[in-house]
Design an enzyme around this catalytic site. Structure first.
Site, PDB file in Angstrom:
ATOM      1  N   GLY A   1      33.584  35.162  78.952  1.00  0.00           N
ATOM      2  CA  GLY A   1      33.054  36.321  78.247  1.00  0.00           C
ATOM      3  C   GLY A   1      32.872  36.162  76.755  1.00  0.00           C
TER       4      GLY A   1
ATOM      5  N   GLY B   1      26.911  34.283  75.467  1.00  0.00           N
ATOM      6  CA  GLY B   1      25.826  34.403  76.424  1.00  0.00           C
ATOM      7  C   GLY B   1      25.871  35.656  77.277  1.00  0.00           C
ATOM      8  CB  ILE B   2      24.989  36.112  80.857  1.00  0.00           C
ATOM      9  CG1 ILE B   2      23.490  35.775  80.716  1.00  0.00           C
ATOM     10  CG2 ILE B   2      25.201  37.148  81.950  1.00  0.00           C
ATOM     11  CD1 ILE B   2      22.894  35.057  81.906  1.00  0.00           C
TER      12      ILE B   2
ATOM     13  CE1 TYR C   1      24.306  25.658  86.872  1.00  0.00           C
ATOM     14  CE2 TYR C   1      21.931  25.381  86.740  1.00  0.00           C
ATOM     15  CZ  TYR C   1      23.058  26.141  86.533  1.00  0.00           C
ATOM     16  OH  TYR C   1      22.951  27.403  85.996  1.00  0.00           O
TER      17      TYR C   1
END
Length: 247
Positions: free
Chosen positions: A14, A17-18, A149
Site C-alpha cells: 500500500g 501505485g494502485i 509473470y
C-alpha cells in the site's frame, strides 16, 4: 462519503501505485486502513500521508503474513476488506533463458504470498466481507518474454475463483481486478530504462482504443466499489480495466 465507515481494511503493497491510491480512496470513505510494504521508510511515509496504519511485511515471507494476521486480530478482531495488491513483474526474458531466482521471486510474491495472505486472513474475515485480488490482463495473454509473470497472474485468478465458491456460504465475496497499462512504477521496477519505458508507453497508447494510459485512481475507485454494499451480488468475477486494449 462514509460508505465504509468503521470498516477494517487491509491493503498489501500500500505504499505506492494502485495500493496507495486504493488506500486513499478507502480512507476517504471512512474505512480504517492497514497498509503493508517491504521498506520501512516508504511504508511509514505513505501511512503518514494517508492517515493509514503501517505494517512492515514482505508478502513473499509467510512469517511476515502470520505476524500481520496476529497483529490485526489483536487490534481489530475482524476484517471487512482484504485487498491483495502486492506484486512484481520480475525480469523479462524468454523461457529458455529463465532463472530459478527470478521464477521463485515472482511466484513467491505474486502467487504463493498472495495465496497464503488469503489463507491466513480467511478466519479473520467478517461474514459478508469483501476480498479483491489485483491480477492483470496478462493472465490471459501469452506474450513472449513474460511467461513467469503471466503464469503467476493466471494462477492467482484460478485460486480467486475457487475462494469465491468456498466463501460464498459466509456471504464473503471474492473478485479479481485486472488492469491493463497504467501509470505506475511496476514497469520501472522490471529494470527498464526511461527511454525504453517511454517507447513502450507511446506504443501502448497507440494500441489502446481510448488512446491513453490508465491512472491508479481508476483502479482504486473500482476496488472500493467492489468493497461496498452496492456490489453485494458480485462475486467470482474478473473485471478488466484496460481502456479496451484486449477487445
Amino acid at each position: 462519503m462514509n460508505n465504509l465507515k468503521d470498516k477494517v481494511a487491509i491493503v498489501t503493497g500500500g505504499n505506492s501505485g494502485i495500493g496507495y491510491a486504493t488506500a486513499k480512496e478507502l480512507i476517504a470513505q471512512s474505512a480504517k486502513v492497514i497498509i503493508t510494504g517491504r521498506r520501512r521508510e516508504a511504508i511509514e511515509a505513505a501511512a503518514q500521508e494517508l492517515g493509514a496504519i503501517p505494517f512492515l511485511a514482505d508478502q513473499a515471507e509467510l512469517h511476515d503474513t502470520e505476524l500481520l494476521a496476529t497483529a490485526v486480530k489483536e487490534r481489530f478482531s475482524k476484517v471487512d476488506i482484504l485487498f491483495i495488491n502486492a506484486g512484481v513483474t520480475g525480469t523479462l526474458g524468454l523461457i529458455e533463458n529463465a532463472s530459478v531466482e527470478n521464477f521463485d521471486r515472482v511466484m513467491d510474491i505474486n502467487f504463493r504470498g498472495a495465496y497464503f495472505t488469503l489463507s491466513k486472513f480467511i478466519p479473520l474475515l467478517n461474514d459478508g466481507a469483501s476480498v479483491v485480488i489485483l491480477s492483470s490482463i496478462v493472465a490471459s495473454t501469452h506474450n513472449p518474454n513474460s511467461s513467469i509473470y503471466q503464469a503467476s497472474k493466471a494462477a492467482l485468478n484460478s485460486i480467486a475463483k475457487t475462494a469465491a465458491a468456498e466463501l460464498a456460504p459466509r456471504k464473503i465475496r471474492v473478485n479479481i481486478v485486472s488492469p491493463g497499462p497504467h501509470k505506475t512504477e511496476i514497469m520501472g521496477k522490471a529494470g527498464l530504462d526511461e527511454a525504453t519505458l517511454q517507447q513502450i508507453h507511446e506504443r501502448l497508447i497507440n494500441e489502446i482504443p481510448l488512446k491513453k494510459m490508465g491512472e491508479a485512481e481508476d483502479v482504486a475507485r473500482l476496488v472500493t466499489y467492489l468493497c461496498d454494499d452496492a456490489a453485494s451480488f458480485i462475486t467470482g468475477t474478473e473485471i478488466i480495466v484496460d481502456g479496451g486494449l484486449t477487445l
